[in-house]
Scaffold this motif. Structure first.
Motif, mmCIF file in Angstrom:
data_model
loop_
_atom_site.group_PDB
_atom_site.id
_atom_site.type_symbol
_atom_site.label_atom_id
_atom_site.label_comp_id
_atom_site.label_asym_id
_atom_site.label_seq_id
_atom_site.Cartn_x
_atom_site.Cartn_y
_atom_site.Cartn_z
ATOM 1 N N ARG A 1 0.835 -1.205 0.000
ATOM 2 C CA ARG A 1 0.000 0.000 0.000
ATOM 3 C C ARG A 1 0.869 1.254 0.000
ATOM 4 O O ARG A 1 0.629 2.184 -0.757
ATOM 5 C CB ARG A 1 -0.926 0.004 1.220
ATOM 6 N N ILE A 2 1.894 1.272 0.823
ATOM 7 C CA ILE A 2 2.790 2.431 0.899
ATOM 8 C C ILE A 2 3.508 2.622 -0.444
ATOM 9 O O ILE A 2 3.584 3.718 -0.982
ATOM 10 C CB ILE A 2 3.806 2.258 2.046
ATOM 11 N N TRP A 3 4.005 1.519 -1.008
ATOM 12 C CA TRP A 3 4.701 1.597 -2.290
ATOM 13 C C TRP A 3 3.761 2.068 -3.385
ATOM 14 O O TRP A 3 4.104 2.918 -4.201
ATOM 15 C CB TRP A 3 5.291 0.231 -2.636
ATOM 16 N N LEU A 4 2.530 1.530 -3.399
ATOM 17 C CA LEU A 4 1.570 1.875 -4.438
ATOM 18 C C LEU A 4 1.169 3.348 -4.354
ATOM 19 O O LEU A 4 1.006 4.009 -5.382
ATOM 20 C CB LEU A 4 0.333 0.984 -4.353
ATOM 21 N N ALA A 5 1.047 3.886 -3.152
ATOM 22 C CA ALA A 5 0.698 5.304 -3.000
ATOM 23 C C ALA A 5 1.770 6.177 -3.648
ATOM 24 O O ALA A 5 1.464 7.131 -4.364
ATOM 25 C CB ALA A 5 0.530 5.654 -1.528
ATOM 26 N N GLY A 6 3.029 5.845 -3.425
ATOM 27 C CA GLY A 6 4.117 6.602 -4.053
ATOM 28 C C GLY A 6 4.133 6.425 -5.558
ATOM 29 O O GLY A 6 4.382 7.364 -6.310
ATOM 30 N N THR A 7 3.845 5.210 -6.018
ATOM 31 C CA THR A 7 3.795 4.936 -7.452
ATOM 32 C C THR A 7 2.664 5.715 -8.111
ATOM 33 O O THR A 7 2.834 6.284 -9.187
ATOM 34 C CB THR A 7 3.616 3.422 -7.704
ATOM 35 N N LEU B 1 -4.551 6.388 -16.552
ATOM 36 C CA LEU B 1 -3.896 5.847 -15.353
ATOM 37 C C LEU B 1 -3.886 4.317 -15.367
ATOM 38 O O LEU B 1 -2.877 3.700 -15.007
ATOM 39 C CB LEU B 1 -4.592 6.348 -14.081
ATOM 40 N N ARG B 2 -5.027 3.698 -15.778
ATOM 41 C CA ARG B 2 -5.066 2.237 -15.878
ATOM 42 C C ARG B 2 -3.995 1.752 -16.848
ATOM 43 O O ARG B 2 -3.297 0.767 -16.586
ATOM 44 C CB ARG B 2 -6.447 1.765 -16.327
ATOM 45 N N GLY B 3 -3.852 2.446 -17.975
ATOM 46 C CA GLY B 3 -2.827 2.076 -18.944
ATOM 47 C C GLY B 3 -1.423 2.192 -18.374
ATOM 48 O O GLY B 3 -0.575 1.323 -18.602
ATOM 49 N N VAL C 1 -4.579 18.075 -13.328
ATOM 50 C CA VAL C 1 -5.324 19.055 -12.537
ATOM 51 C C VAL C 1 -6.697 18.503 -12.172
ATOM 52 O O VAL C 1 -7.141 18.606 -11.022
ATOM 53 C CB VAL C 1 -5.451 20.392 -13.308
ATOM 54 N N LEU C 2 -7.367 17.885 -13.135
ATOM 55 C CA LEU C 2 -8.690 17.319 -12.870
ATOM 56 C C LEU C 2 -8.601 16.187 -11.852
ATOM 57 O O LEU C 2 -9.402 16.114 -10.921
ATOM 58 C CB LEU C 2 -9.343 16.809 -14.153
ATOM 59 N N PHE C 3 -7.631 15.296 -12.000
ATOM 60 C CA PHE C 3 -7.478 14.176 -11.068
ATOM 61 C C PHE C 3 -7.318 14.699 -9.645
ATOM 62 O O PHE C 3 -7.971 14.218 -8.722
ATOM 63 C CB PHE C 3 -6.271 13.308 -11.457
ATOM 64 N N ARG C 4 -6.468 15.690 -9.478
ATOM 65 C CA ARG C 4 -6.252 16.240 -8.126
ATOM 66 C C ARG C 4 -7.509 16.912 -7.593
ATOM 67 O O ARG C 4 -7.832 16.793 -6.416
ATOM 68 C CB ARG C 4 -5.072 17.197 -8.148
ATOM 69 N N ALA C 5 -8.218 17.625 -8.454
ATOM 70 C CA ALA C 5 -9.455 18.284 -8.020
ATOM 71 C C ALA C 5 -10.491 17.252 -7.595
ATOM 72 O O ALA C 5 -11.215 17.468 -6.623
ATOM 73 C CB ALA C 5 -10.005 19.169 -9.138
ATOM 74 N N GLU D 1 1.822 12.352 -12.109
ATOM 75 C CA GLU D 1 2.725 13.355 -12.679
ATOM 76 C C GLU D 1 2.952 13.138 -14.168
ATOM 77 O O GLU D 1 3.285 14.068 -14.885
ATOM 78 C CB GLU D 1 4.069 13.373 -11.937
ATOM 79 N N GLU D 2 2.764 11.906 -14.649
ATOM 80 C CA GLU D 2 2.946 11.606 -16.068
ATOM 81 C C GLU D 2 1.730 11.984 -16.918
ATOM 82 O O GLU D 2 1.817 11.989 -18.147
ATOM 83 C CB GLU D 2 3.239 10.116 -16.261
ATOM 84 N N LEU D 3 0.597 12.266 -16.274
ATOM 85 C CA LEU D 3 -0.609 12.634 -17.017
ATOM 86 C C LEU D 3 -0.431 13.997 -17.679
ATOM 87 O O LEU D 3 0.325 14.835 -17.188
ATOM 88 C CB LEU D 3 -1.807 12.703 -16.072
#
Length: 190
Positions: free
Chosen positions: A117-123, A175-177, A137-141, A129-131
Motif C-alpha cells: 500500500r505504501i509503495w503503491l501510494a508513491g507509485t 492511469l489504468r494504462g 489538474v482534474l485528477f487532483r481536483a 505526474e505523467e498525465l
C-alpha cells in the motif's frame, strides 16, 4: 433593527499599514486570510499537526517578507503561494517511505499488504505526474475530497460541467494504462 456598518479597509491598505508596523492591521490580515490558507493546506491531506505547522510557517514567512509585497491587492495569491510551497516541502520530506511498526501488523500477509500500500501510494503519485496537465489538474481536483461534486470542480477549473465526466473517464483510462504498463494489475493488488 439597527445595524452598525463598519468601514473595512481594503487589503492593500491593511498590507501597507502592517508594513509600517501596525500590529492591528497584521492581525486583521491573519483573520481575513487564515480560512483561505487552511482550505488550501487541507488539500494536501496533512495531519492536523503538520497542517498547523504549515499555517504557522506561512504566516512567519509572510511577516518576515512583508516588505517585499509591492501590491497589497495580491496578498491572497502571495500567501497561497507561500503555503503551497511549504506544503510541497513538507510532503517531499515525508514522502520517503515511513516503515510502520511491523510488529503491530500481525501476520506476514498484513505486513506485505501494508508495504505494498505504501509503495503503491508513491507509485500512483508518480503516475499522476505523467498525465497531461489538464488531466493531472482534474485528477487532483476530484481526489481532494471524499465526495467531489462535478459542479464545484467545473466551477473551480473554469470548465463546463458536462466536460468533467468524459475527462475523468479519459484520465482514469490513462492511469489504468500506465499501471498496466508497469504490470500493476488487480492480481498484484490482491
Amino acid at each position: 433593527m439597527y445595524v452598525d456598518t463598519i468601514e473595512r479597509p481594503d487589503t492593500a491598505t491593511l498590507v501597507s499599514a502592517a508594513q509600517d508596523g501596525d500590529a492591528m492591521a497584521w492581525e486583521r490580515l491573519i483573520e481575513e486570510f487564515s480560512p483561505m490558507l487552511k482550505a488550501r493546506i487541507r488539500r494536501f491531506r496533512l495531519s492536523h499537526e503538520d497542517a498547523q505547522d504549515v499555517l504557522q510557517t506561512t504566516w512567519l514567512l509572510a511577516w518576515q517578507n512583508l516588505r517585499s509585497v509591492a501590491d497589497g491587492q495580491r496578498m491572497a495569491g502571495w500567501l497561497a503561494t507561500i503555503a503551497f510551497r511549504e506544503c510541497l516541502k513538507l510532503t517531499k520530506r515525508t514522502r520517503e517511505i515511513c516503515t510502520p511498526d511491523l510488529d503491530t501488523l500481525g501476520s506476514t500477509d498484513d505486513v506485505d499488504r501494508e508495504l505494498a500500500r505504501i509503495w503503491l501510494a508513491g507509485t500512483l503519485d508518480a503516475l499522476v505526474e505523467e498525465l497531461p496537465a489538464a488531466q493531472r489538474v482534474l485528477f487532483r481536483a476530484l481526489t481532494e475530497t471524499s465526495e467531489p461534486h462535478y459542479v464545484d470542480v467545473a466551477r473551480r477549473l473554469g470548465r463546463p460541467v458536462g466536460s468533467i465526466g468524459p475527462t475523468r473517464a479519459r484520465t482514469f483510462a490513462k492511469l489504468r494504462g500506465l499501471l498496466q504498463a508497469r504490470e500493476i494489475t488487480r492480481d498484484f493488488l490482491d
